[in-house]
Design a protein around this motif. Structure first.
Motif, short mmCIF file in Angstrom:
data_model
loop_
_atom_site.label_atom_id
_atom_site.label_comp_id
_atom_site.label_asym_id
_atom_site.label_seq_id
_atom_site.Cartn_x
_atom_site.Cartn_y
_atom_site.Cartn_z
N ALA A 180 -0.67 -3.43 9.61
CA ALA A 180 0.21 -3.66 8.46
C ALA A 180 1.65 -3.76 8.92
CB ALA A 180 0.07 -2.51 7.46
N VAL A 215 0.87 -1.18 0.00
CA VAL A 215 0.00 0.00 0.00
C VAL A 215 0.90 1.23 0.00
CG1 VAL A 215 -1.80 1.27 1.22
CG2 VAL A 215 -1.75 -1.24 1.34
N LEU A 266 -1.09 -6.79 4.64
CA LEU A 266 -0.78 -5.47 4.09
C LEU A 266 0.63 -5.02 4.48
CD1 LEU A 266 -4.16 -3.63 4.79
CD2 LEU A 266 -3.45 -4.83 2.70
N GLN A 269 -8.17 -3.59 4.91
CA GLN A 269 -8.21 -4.88 5.59
C GLN A 269 -9.62 -5.46 5.57
OE1 GLN A 269 -5.13 -6.42 7.21
NE2 GLN A 269 -6.53 -7.87 6.33
#
Length: 196
Positions: free
Chosen positions: A128, A8, A103, A95
């Motif tokens: 993450a 991300v 992530l 999520q």
């Protein structure tokens, strides 16, 4: 079914440039990610809107920039939510959309040095794995081991510089993808010469 490994990379992407794309590509390869999501912000808490392109232009430039890369995608999760963008909201929403995904949040090492200032900083590391991308002139000093560190190619380019160069009538062709340079010209973005 094996877990997806999804990177991300959020930002204003105003405009997206080769530094963003090189970082996303380098992290994807280094950490064996299935894909990297580029997540343009609706609004950011540390920046004001003066001198920035509207969200629809930033989104269009991102889509053009990744059109030919099968590992990079654009997510509108922050734009769809609207308002000020906080990383904790981005990660929680992603999520919930992809519960099978692990992530990996990608940011410059300089930005992650300020992680304690981010909203709900304690919760972020639960959502993450954080990936610190080293940038030219910055050394990551994370002795805690909380971050994965990936060295990216030394592309010393910034969106601020791209906007300034457009305003001054200077070339940007090799700082941003061709499709992005064309889009900026087509839509007369940043030509006012003003900067934030």
């Amino acid at each position: 079914m094996p877990d997806l490994r999804v990177g991300v990379l959020g930002g204003t992407f105003d405009p997206i440039h080769h530094g963003h794309l090189a970082a996303a590509s380098e992290v994807r390869a280094a950490l064996d990610l299935d894909r990297v999501l580029l997540v343009p912000t609706a609004a950011q808490p540390f920046k004001d809107a003066h001198g920035h392109a509207p969200v629809e232009h930033r989104l269009a430039m991102c889509r053009r920039a990744v059109a030919e890369d099968p590992y990079l995608e654009v997510s509108t999760v922050d734009i769809d939510r609207g308002g000020t963008t906080y990383t904790v909201d981005t990660l929680a929403d992603l999520q919930s959309q992809q519960p099978e995904a692990r992530l990996f949040f990608i940011a410059g090492a300089d930005a992650l040095a300020r992680l304690s200032e981010w909203r709900d900083a304690d919760r972020l590391l639960e959502l993450a794995t954080f990936v610190a991308v080293t940038r030219p002139g910055h050394v990551m000093t994370d002795s805690s081991g909380a971050f994965a560190v990936v060295e990216a190619p030394a592309l010393d380019v910034s969106s601020t510089d791209v906007r300034r160069r457009v305003g001054e009538g200077r070339p940007i062709r090799y700082l941003v993808p061709h499709a992005v340079a064309d889009y900026i010209e087509e839509h007369d973005l940043y030509s006012g010469g003003r900067d934030d």
